[in-house]
Structures are given as structure tokens and as C-alpha cells.
Design an enzyme around this catalytic site. Structure first.
Site, short mmCIF file in Angstrom:
data_model
loop_
_atom_site.label_atom_id
_atom_site.label_comp_id
_atom_site.label_asym_id
_atom_site.label_seq_id
_atom_site.Cartn_x
_atom_site.Cartn_y
_atom_site.Cartn_z
CG HIS A 1 53.56 40.71 42.07
ND1 HIS A 1 53.62 41.13 43.38
CD2 HIS A 1 52.47 41.32 41.52
CE1 HIS A 1 52.63 41.98 43.60
NE2 HIS A 1 51.92 42.10 42.51
CG HIS B 1 45.95 49.91 43.49
ND1 HIS B 1 46.87 50.44 42.62
CD2 HIS B 1 45.90 48.58 43.21
CE1 HIS B 1 47.36 49.48 41.85
NE2 HIS B 1 46.78 48.34 42.19
CD GLU B 2 43.81 45.77 44.59
OE1 GLU B 2 43.29 45.31 43.57
OE2 GLU B 2 45.03 45.73 44.81
CG HIS C 1 42.67 46.82 39.49
ND1 HIS C 1 43.43 46.98 38.37
CD2 HIS C 1 43.55 46.66 40.51
CE1 HIS C 1 44.72 46.93 38.69
NE2 HIS C 1 44.80 46.73 40.00
CE1 TYR D 1 50.83 45.98 40.51
CE2 TYR D 1 52.56 44.46 39.88
CZ TYR D 1 51.26 44.69 40.28
OH TYR D 1 50.41 43.63 40.45
CG HIS E 1 48.97 40.26 47.03
ND1 HIS E 1 50.11 40.96 47.33
CD2 HIS E 1 48.55 40.70 45.82
CE1 HIS E 1 50.39 41.77 46.34
NE2 HIS E 1 49.47 41.64 45.40
CB ALA E 2 45.13 44.05 48.15
CD GLU F 1 48.17 46.69 38.74
OE1 GLU F 1 47.96 47.18 39.88
OE2 GLU F 1 47.80 45.56 38.41
#
Length: 613
Positions: free
Chosen positions: A506, A378-379, A382, A516, A348-349, A406
Site C-alpha cells: 500500500h 472480503h473482495e 467490494h 483498514y 495482491h488481492a 473494506e
């Protein structure tokens, strides 16, 4: 899609959160604490916690990348040290209740007491038990696989997700869908005990239950936050229902109305995603008949012989074009980009902030495709957020609220327009605007389709934590919410002792999920504001801020704030308003909305939630 909560270190523990306890009775409490004592307390607390967060993060990184009994124990042990320290600090923080403190000091004390996503009671055995339960649930998920009868080969989750994107034979889809959900029933008794322990800890902190504690972390009363979510959902629900109506009708054409009723619920296994949370993989079924996207990003990447590391380089280049510094060499040396062949990892990323300074990383089993291209951005969002607020005090080294964290990377992804792809050499020329509906439909299947799922995961958990949903009703209530919010149903009857929520990362990872939903609202609000800052005119869906230092400067100013101010102030820095606004996503998809209304003329839209699952 990373998972993270207001304490970014907790993301490092495989998107799980650190457990703490509150043991007021164990601590001598002076009768009249002073402001000076409070200042000294926070200074020492931040220093102490920072060191422990780093140790726990390193242990969690190893556990995620080398899943064994020993690494699970090591991660739990490091987490237990955080528990012990936070037990003491949470107790001491209560000494300063009622003091007249500076806004900064008051905010830090509040963050210390409310930024946790799971707490354990004061009894040490319960602390250890809860830490072990959390590690075990995540390990079950990480090692999960489906072994079809008679084939001699088991399928891991990434393989099954790829099959969901490509397979159209309903029996095979159903077998995969059902097979993955055989992983989670073993989590159910663990989750039941987890709820008991975390609720007991939350009550010791003064909250009614864990769900109330989560909702209290948004700079407003818990009930006000619930109302805020309903306000936002009411603005976007009509758009979702129009999309649902069109997708259902086209799936009915593909599979027959005996499988997909004209005015009923959509079977969950037919939407191209293991959890039916996004529908982009069924675009080929629901696409416009006379309007085609002029490009396929996956094929463009393959044509350029792009590999997983190259995909991450594209993400870095975008942030660099906005004026952000390149990623450090340690990022490239220490991140996980490709699924190893010799061991189990949590694929999971996720984004990691190992030392809360510059040692940022991502962990992701990257496939060369359009979905992972977006996920990488997306990552990285962060990571760039983590780097931006690294100059803040430790308790402020997190996002304004978890929806902000997010949403940042996804905001950048909205600028991946045809114009951007031409500029970076992936596309030869910009297609004409007459194909925009096709592009918007594909994007809506990702963004708009996700919205109700983004709400219902925590709606289920909040009701579980409050006791409204009892253990015997875990699975039944899950599917009731999926019918209500998403208009989908389980493709086969589900056993009462199944635990389908646990098939979503999650839930066993105990990562709050409302973030999210907020991110999907905020990213469009951020995008509109940054396009205005860049001086870009025209339709919002054709705006790319790539190369705009003006937009980058406004974005960086907000990121650097971290959690030092309430989220409305951070929002005001980037969007010049202190209220979350769902009109931006409606504006973005306005051309698609018109087209959907045309397609749905004469169709019976909506669904009956009481239909049997």
C-alpha cells in the site's frame, strides 16, 4: 486483505490512486457563476470523468495482469488523460465556492475536490513525472523476488508468504524476511520525489499537505478525524496488549527468552506474517494447551477437493442467501483466480469495478486455505457494494467512507461460524461451546493483532507528508512507530538507507491505509447490528446471518446509498447510530479477554518503546 479509496476507480489502478492537478490560472473564470451553471458543470463533469475512469481502469487491469514496460506506459498514459480532465474540473469547481447550493450539489463539488489520494502540481511535466513514478514503484513491487544465494531459484512474494506460515527455523525466517526487504530500497528516491510532487499538488487544492487532504475526506475536520481514531484505539488497546502479552510469552517458550524477552519487543520475523500485521500463522505455538478447535478450515477445504473457483462460489452463495443477485457471467469469465505460470502479475488481492455498472471482477492468486477463504469474501464485499450503488450518480458510486468498503466483506466473514460451515456442508457437526476460546484466539490473532498496524502505516505517511519525518529518517521513524504501536522490533539492525515501508504494497501503491483500521472496527459494529436484525440471540461470536433476508435487506439498503449521504447517515441505516463504536469488537472477544487475563497472571505485560531495533 483489497485494497480502495472513496473513488473506487482509483482502486482499479492497482490499488493506486489517480493523480490530478489544479490549474486555476489556466481557466477563464466568470465573475458571477450561477447555481444553474454549477448544476450543468457537475452533470458534464460526471459524464466526462466516468468515461475516463473506465478507460483508466481497463488499462490498469491489463497492467496488473501483464506487467511489462509497455503496459506500465499504457496505464500511465490513460491515467494522464484523467489528470488533464481533473485538472480542468478541479479548477472550474472553485468558481462555485461561496454559492448557496443544494446539499446534493455541494456534496458533489466537495467530493470532486477532496476524494483524491494524490495530486500533482499544475505544471504538465510534473503531472507526467508523478504518474510515471507511481507506475514505476508499483512495477518494482509487482516484480519483486528474493533469490537465496547458491540455490539457483528465486522466490516470489506469494511463495515467501506461504513459507512464513509454515517455517519455524529462525535463520530461514530471517533470510526470507530480510530478502524481501531488498526489493524496496530502489523505491526510496522515487518515494521522496513522490512526496514532494503530491504535496505541491495538495497545496494547490488548498490543503497543507497530502496527509491533511486524506484526513479531510471523512465528513469532519481533519483534526477531528485524528481525534476520532485515538478515541477508537483507546477502547481496543487493552485487548491488544493482553493478546501481545500472551503471544510474547508463548514465543519465548518456543524460541527462548534470549530471542523473545519476557517483557520486551517481539522480533518481527517470528509472527508468521511477512509484515507482522496478523499473527494467525503462529496459532500452533500460542494455542490453549487444553482446548483445541474441533476443525481446521484449510483441511476441510482440502478434504472436499475445493479448488480456487469453488472457494469463490462459496462467497457468492453467502451473498445470495441474503437476497443479493448472483454475480454476472462476466465476473467468472474475466476475473483472475490463479497465478499464471507464464507472466508476472500483481498477486495482491483486489476488487475491480471496470464499467461502474456490472463488470465487476476480482484479481487474486488464490490458495486453498482458510486465509484466502476469508479474503475472497472480503473482495466480494467490494464487488457487491459496487453493484449496489451502481444506480447512483457517478460521484456517488463509492462507499460512505473507505472504511465501509473494506468492512463489508469482513462483516460477512464474521458469520463463518461452525454453524455456517455445517449448513454449507464443510463441517459435519457444530462443536460444543467449550472450545470457543480456541476459536476466538485464532480469530484475534487475525483481527485484534492487526489493529495497531492498521493505524501506524498512515501515521508514518502523514508525518512524512507534513515534513515531521524527513527522508533520512524514513526507516528509523517506521520502526519507532512499530515499536510504539505494535510492540515489535526489526529482527536485525536496519540500514538508514533501507526503505522497509516500501515492502508493504500500500505504500508504493499509494493506497491510504486507515480505512483498514476503520474496517476492523466497523465490521464488528455491522455484525452486531445485522445479528440483531436477524433476531439471533446468544454470544456475538456464534452468530451467523447466513440465510437471513432481514439482515440482507438492512445491509442492501446501506450499500445502495453509496456516498450519496455523509457516512454517519449510512451507519445509521445499518446500525441505528451515527457514531463508530468499538464496544462491539470488545464484546465479540469478551470470552477470550477473560481467558487472556488468566493466562497473563504473573506476567509482565507491556513493552519499552525505546528498546533498540
Amino acid at each position: 486483505m483489497s485494497g480502495s479509496d472513496r473513488r473506487r476507480q482509483w482502486k482499479l489502478f492497482s490499488s493506486a490512486v489517480v493523480v490530478t492537478a489544479f490549474a486555476v490560472s489556466c481557466i477563464e473564470q466568470p465573475l458571477e457563476p450561477s447555481v444553474e451553471e454549477a448544476e450543468h458543470f457537475i452533470e458534464n463533469a460526471e459524464s466526462r470523468l466516468l468515461a475516463l475512469w473506465i478507460d483508466a481502469g481497463r488499462a490498469a487491469w491489463v497492467q496488473n495482469n501483464f506487467i511489462t514496460t509497455d503496459t506500465n506506459l499504457l496505464a500511465a498514459a490513460a491515467n494522464a488523460k484523467v489528470m488533464a480532465a481533473t485538472t480542468e474540473l478541479a479548477a472550474e469547481a472553485s468558481r462555485f465556492n461561496g454559492l448557496i447550493l443544494s446539499p446534493d450539489l455541494e456534496r458533489k463539488l466537495t467530493l470532486l475536490k477532496t476524494s483524491l489520494a494524490a495530486v500533482a502540481p499544475s505544471e504538465s511535466s510534473m503531472q507526467s513525472e508523478l504518474a510515471g513514478i507511481m507506475a514505476e514503484m508499483e512495477s518494482i513491487y509487482g516484480q519483486g523476488e528474493y533469490c537465496p544465494d547458491g540455490q539457483g531459484e528465486c522466490l516470489d512474494l506469494p511463495t515467501m508468504e506461504r513459507m512464513f506460515a509454515e517455517v519455524r527455523e529462525t535463520d530461514e525466517l530471517l533470510a526470507i524476511w530480510s530478502g524481501w526487504r531488498e526489493v524496496s530500497p530502489d523505491m526510496r528516491p522515487l518515494y521522496e520525489r513522490f512526496v514532494e510532487l503530491s504535496n505541491a499538488g495538495a497545496r494547490e487544492l488548498g490543503f497543507g499537505d497530502t496527509g491533511e487532504m486524506w484526513r479531510s475526506a471523512y465528513d469532519m475536520p481533519a483534526d477531528d478525524f485524528t481525534n476520532e481514531l485515538e478515541r477508537l484505539w483507546s477502547k481496543v488497546r487493552p485487548l491488544y496488549e493482553s493478546l501481545h502479552c500472551h503471544v510474547r510469552a508463548e514465543l519465548g517458550q518456543e524460541y527462548g527468552t534470549a530471542v523473545v524477552a519476557e517483557d520486551g519487543l517481539i522480533p518481527a520475523h517470528l509472527l508468521g506474517n511477512m509484515w507482522s500485521q496478523t499473527w494467525a500463522n503462529v496459532y500452533d505455538i500460542v494455542r490453549p494447551s487444553r482446548s483445541e478447535p474441533r476443525y481446521d478450515l484449510t483441511r476441510l477445504l482440502e478434504r472436499q477437493n475445493v479448488d480456487p473457483v469453488d472457494m469463490v462460489r462459496y462467497g457468492e452463495t453467502f451473498f445470495s442467501s441474503l437476497g443479493f443477485a448472483p454475480l454476472p457471467s462476466s465476473f467468472w469469465d474475466r476475473s483472475l483466480f490463479v497465478q499464471p505460470e507464464d507472466r508476472n502479475v500483481v498477486c495482491h488481492a483486489s476488487a475491480w469495478d471496470i464499467d461502474f455498472k456490472s463488470d465487476v471482477r476480482i484479481k487474486m492468486c488464490i490458495g486453498v486455505n482458510d486465509e484466502d477463504f476469508v479474503t475472497i469474501h472480503h473482495e466480494l464485499g467490494h464487488n457487491y457494494y459496487q453493484r449496489a450503488y451502481s444506480g447512483q450518480d457517478p460521484l456517488y458510486r463509492t462507499s460512505a467512507n473507505d472504511g465501509f468498503h473494506e468492512g463489508i466483506g469482513d462483516t460477512i466473514a464474521l458469520s463463518m461460524t461452525p454453524e455456517y460451515l455445517v449448513e454449507v456442508g464443510l463441517l459435519n457437526r457444530v462443536p460444543t461451546g467449550d472450545n470457543d476460546v480456541a476459536l476466538l484466539l485464532r480469530q484475534a490473532l487475525e483481527k485484534v493483532a492487526f489493529l495497531p498496524f492498521g493505524l501506524l502505516v498512515d501515521q508514518w505517511r502523514w508525518r512524512v507528508f507534513s515534513g515531521e519525518i524527513l527522508p533520512d529518517d524514513y526507516n528509523t521513524a517506521w520502526w519507532e512507530l512499530r515499536r510504539e504501536y505494535q510492540g515489535i522490533k526489526a529482527p536485525v539492525p536496519r540500514a538508514v538507507n533501507s526503505f522497509d515501508p516500501g515492502a508493504k504494497f500500500h505504500v508504493p501503491g499509494n493506497t491510504p491505509y486507515t480505512r483498514y483500521f476503520l474496517a476492523h472496527i466497523l465490521q464488528f459494529q455491522f455484525h452486531r447490528a445485522l445479528c440483531e436484525a436477524a433476531g439471533i440471540k446468544g454470544p456475538l461470536h456464534r452468530c451467523s446471518i447466513y440465510g437471513s433476508r432481514e439482515a440482507g435487506g438492512r445491509l442492501r439498503a446501506m450499500l445502495e446509498m453509496g456516498a450519496s449521504e455523509p457516512w454517519p447517515e449510512a451507519l445509521n441505516t445499518i446500525a441505528e447510530t451515527r457514531e463508530m463504536d468499538a464496544t462491539a469488537i470488545v464484546e465479540y472477544f469478551a470470552p477470550l479477554s477473560v481467558w487472556l487475563d488468566e493466562q497473563n497472571a504473573g506476567r509482565r505485560c507491556g513493552w519499552q518503546t525505546q528498546e533498540s531495533s
